[in-house]
Enzyme design. Structure first.
Site, short mmCIF file in Angstrom:
data_model
loop_
_atom_site.label_atom_id
_atom_site.label_comp_id
_atom_site.label_asym_id
_atom_site.label_seq_id
_atom_site.Cartn_x
_atom_site.Cartn_y
_atom_site.Cartn_z
N LEU A 137 0.84 -1.21 0.00
CA LEU A 137 0.00 0.00 0.00
C LEU A 137 0.87 1.25 0.00
CD1 LEU A 137 -2.82 1.25 0.07
CD2 LEU A 137 -2.74 1.12 2.58
N LYS A 138 1.89 1.27 0.84
CA LYS A 138 2.81 2.41 0.90
C LYS A 138 3.41 2.69 -0.48
CE LYS A 138 7.46 3.48 2.58
NZ LYS A 138 7.27 4.76 3.28
N LYS A 161 -1.90 11.53 17.80
CA LYS A 161 -1.87 10.10 18.10
C LYS A 161 -3.26 9.56 18.39
CE LYS A 161 2.45 9.28 17.62
NZ LYS A 161 3.40 8.31 18.13
N ARG A 209 3.48 6.17 5.92
CA ARG A 209 4.64 5.95 6.79
C ARG A 209 4.45 4.68 7.62
NH1 ARG A 209 9.16 6.97 9.38
NH2 ARG A 209 9.25 7.38 11.60
N GLU A 265 2.29 10.75 24.69
CA GLU A 265 1.44 9.68 24.16
C GLU A 265 1.48 8.43 25.03
OE1 GLU A 265 4.16 7.45 20.84
OE2 GLU A 265 3.62 9.53 20.58
N HIS A 275 5.55 17.46 7.66
CA HIS A 275 4.77 16.34 7.11
C HIS A 275 4.15 16.69 5.76
CE1 HIS A 275 4.84 15.69 11.52
NE2 HIS A 275 5.20 14.49 11.11
#
Length: 753
Positions: free
Chosen positions: A19-20, A117, A515, A605, A694
């Protein structure tokens, strides 16, 4: 009462990250939309078939996402920010990519949505944006299309849908403020429409995910559940699905809902199964999340059998993964380099499906022989010498309060550091990594495969480090980095050099979008056999008169971004890592490195989901960082970096880290995060990220200047640093040069006043 099994979701990316590769090829213009869609279809068909072959009764549909399942839900509801909308009002896959990345092969580039997150996992979701008076309608039929796909293949399916209240909880109001819960009645008709469409297709059960029900929600949010689910009942059976924690504190709210079943996480939650059985309506199905969807360890199935057996035959029962298997690698069988003993301790997504089949069969038949056989390796592990290191345990037991204290307070240290480094106002730096080019990746891969000897590999890495220093000097940055060409991943690299970790070849899990990360696995006590980063830091520093930062990943982040042991506490693992990295700080300092960055992006997180559990975690998390850093002398400047953070509720702990400089990700939130530092009167230096790494979009000088001026209204300018949001490894050099040049220019403009 025959017991069935199911999974809450399955990894999307494919065993070889298909998929990436398809996403990135499409984004680069090297393949068509049809080719991308075909890869998705192929992966879904393969994954359904693999789960079925492994013995899963009910297959999840709707767990696949092109970028993120929260974003998929936003599109389903027609929630598209104005800046990302197509001119004709339509929604397509490029709309989705523009929200996630800021750009796509079609449409105008615009700022990407905020990313954060997913609860306390290492997966990220795109934050839904809400504006006053917005309309919702069914605009993205991916879920229905995929249900049709699975039914056409002859599968018995259970659609997966993120619930309305959790979706609202995860979002943010933009512009004029209002209570986002007030949007609930506007989105329920879309949910009703989706459920009606699923009913038309003959669907019996829908898994409706409401993980917000494990949180300490405000009462108004808890009160919203009953009217919401009153509106959704009746078309299909609803399996109210929770995970990552227990549900007992909110059970009164849950049991009042008109649903037909409840899924609970019996791995991470502390719910007692027998008590749950007593309190749930007798006609409800209970889905028992017994197999850990967030780790890689083989389950002790004899233990799981004992945990659930007392309610077998007393109510409708399914056995399941604790959460989606999204958080686990796909298949252990392709791991050829793990030795047999260690490999026997693990189970990846497909093996977890097999565990669910074994457990279902044993619960239905009463025959537990297969469970005992499966569980034998994990029971034998408890006595393995691979797990226990007496020297590490002894050192950990000897830690004193003094080991977590710098020699002097920040004010004294800051004076020593100013005298040593003589940096200008608005000092510029980067967060650590530079673009991981094809050449760098090929170099590392050739070395790993044995196609390149150590000397040629080191020569190649040295050249990339030299180039990184030259680039930074040319750009005019004040504090440099070596660029991390030798590192594949900020956690994996350290794990490879620490005893107590093992690595996989194909243990990829999705982090966000395209990612993927390959987390190390902590299998035993952690120690450092030799220096890790010193050689390359020293080499980089030898090439410039400007300070070069030593770059370490902090103990809490290494813990949070690895698959941890399950036989000792997270605190124990974090402090073992801290002691190992403390020695690295001392060695960097001895090698002449005066600025050392200890990244802790995962500190927040790692927080438990319930606020009542926070204090204990923050106490040992901060202590681990301080053990790591406290060996540094006064004139050694300790930096830390954090991202994706809401800081206001943990400012005491961030200040307690006592880092000389903290760099944070702020650009996507338009410097909102600095409010916390201003209100707290944070005493040390801060580098608020001035552009979003990003997104490939290049920020203008004016944009960066405006953000820095905004920052200076909250934090005294003499305590501000200028840096990007995060490391630059995922970017290309052209946009990196352009963005950093603009960043340096903005800092120089501000120095001139």
């Amino acid at each position: 009462m025959t017991i069935l099994n199911h999974t809450l979701g399955f990894p999307r990316v494919g065993l070889r990250r298909e998929l990436k590769k398809a996403q990135e090829s499409y984004w680069a213009g090297n393949s068509t939309r049809e080719e991308l869609l075909a890869v998705g279809r192929e992966l879904r068909a393969r994954h359904w078939d693999q789960q079925k072959q492994a013995g899963i009764d009910l297959l999840p549909v709707g767990d696949f996402a092109w970028y993120d399942h929260v974003l998929t839900t936003s599109l389903l509801l027609g929630n598209v920010p104005a800046r990302h909308q197509n001119k004709d009002g339509s929604v397509d896959i490029d709309t989705l990519f523009r929200i996630g990345r800021g750009r796509a092969p079609t449409g105008e580039p615009a700022a990407a949505a905020e990313m954060t997150k997913w609860f306390n996992t290492n997966y990220h979701y795109m934050v839904p944006e809400f504006v006053k008076g917005q309309q919702f309608k069914l605009t993205w039929t991916q879920l229905l299309d995929e249900v049709d796909e699975a039914l056409a293949l002859g599968h018995k399916v259970k659609p997966v849908l993120l619930g309305p209240i959790t979706w609202l909880w995860l979002g943010k109001v933009k512009g004029e403020q209002f209570d986002r819960l007030s949007l609930l009645n506007d989105i329920l008709p879309v949910y009703q429409q989706v459920l009606a469409e699923l009913a038309k297709r003959g669907i019996e059960w829908v898994q409706i995910d409401e993980p917000a029900l494990v949180l300490e929600l405000p009462q108004a949010w808890l009160d919203a559940y009953k009217p919401a689910y009153d509106a959704l009942q009746g078309q299909v059976k609803l399996l109210l699905t929770t995970y990552f924690e227990g549900v007992t504190p909110n059970l009164d709210t849950i049991t009042a809902l008109p649903v037909q079943g409840l899924h609970v996480d019996l791995v991470h939650g502390k719910d007692d199964v027998v008590e749950l059985h007593k309190r749930l309506p007798s006609d409800w199905l209970l889905s028992a999340g017994l197999i850990n969807g967030r780790n890689v360890w083989r389950a002790d199935l004899t233990e799981k059998y004992v945990q659930i057996k007392d309610i077998v035959g007393k109510r409708d029962l399914w056995v399941a993964s604790s959460c989606s298997l999204l958080h686990s690698p796909i298949d252990l069988s392709v791991e050829t380099r793990l030795d047999a003993e260690v490999k026997s301790w693990f189970a990846f997504a497909l093996q977890k499906c097999h565990e669910l089949a074994l457990l279902r069969d044993a619960l239905n038949s009463g025959d537990t022989a297969a469970l005992a056989e499966w569980s034998a390796p994990i029971q034998a592990r408890r006595h393995s010498t691979r797990v226990h290191n007496p020297a590490v345990e002894k050192r950990l037991a000897a830690i004193t309060a003094q080991d977590s204290q710098r020699a002097n307070v920040y004010e004294v240290r800051a004076e020593a550091q100013r005298a040593r480094f003589k940096l200008p106002a608005w000092p510029t730096t980067t967060i650590g990594s530079f673009p991981q080019t094809t050449e760098i990746r090929t170099l590392r891969l050739d070395f790993k495969k044995g196609n390149l000897d150590a000397n040629n590999y080191r020569t190649g890495i040295a050249e990339h480090i030299r180039q990184a220093i030259v680039e930074q000097e040319r750009l005019g940055l004040d504090v440099l980095v070596h660029g991390e060409a030798e590192r594949n991943d900020m956690v994996e690299y350290f794990g490879e050099h620490l005893d107590g970790f093992v690595f996989t070849q194909n243990g990829w899990v999705q982090s966000y979008g395209s990612r993927c990360v390959k987390p190390p696995i902590v299998i035993g006590d952690v120690s450092r056999p030799a220096p890790i980063t010193v050689e390359w830091a020293k080499y980089a520093q030898s090439m410039t008169d400007k300070p070069v930062k030593g770059m370490l990943t902090g103990p809490v982040t290494i813990l949070c971004w690895s698959f941890p042991r399950e036989d000792v506490s997270r605190e124990t693992i974090a402090k073992q890592i801290a002691l190992a990295l403390r020695d690295e700080v001392a060695d960097l300092e001895a090698a002449g490195i005066g600025i050392i960055q200890i990244d802790e992006p995962a500190l927040r997180e790692g927080l438990p989901l319930r606020r009542s559990d926070w204090d204990a975690y923050l106490q040992w998390g901060v202590e681990a960082f301080r053990i790591n850093a406290a060996v540094a002398k006064d004139d050694t400047q300790i930096h830390t970096h954090m991202c994706y953070c809401e800081f206001n509720d943990i400012m005491d702990s961030i200040a307690a880290l006592d880092a000389d400089v903290i760099t944070i990700e702020t650009s996507r939130s338009d410097m909102e995060l600095l409010e916390s530092f201003e209100e707290f009167d944070y005493p040390n230096e801060i580098g608020p990220g001035v552009y979003d790494i990003h997104s490939p979009n290049v920020p203008s000088v004016e944009w960066i200047e405006a953000l820095l001026k905004k920052a200076a209204k909250r934090i005294p300018a003499e305590r501000l640093w200028v840096n990007p949001d995060c490391g630059l490894k995922t970017r290309g050099w052209p946009e990196t040069r352009a963005a950093l040049a603009n960043m340096v220019q903005a800092a120089q403009n501000l120095r001139r006043g």
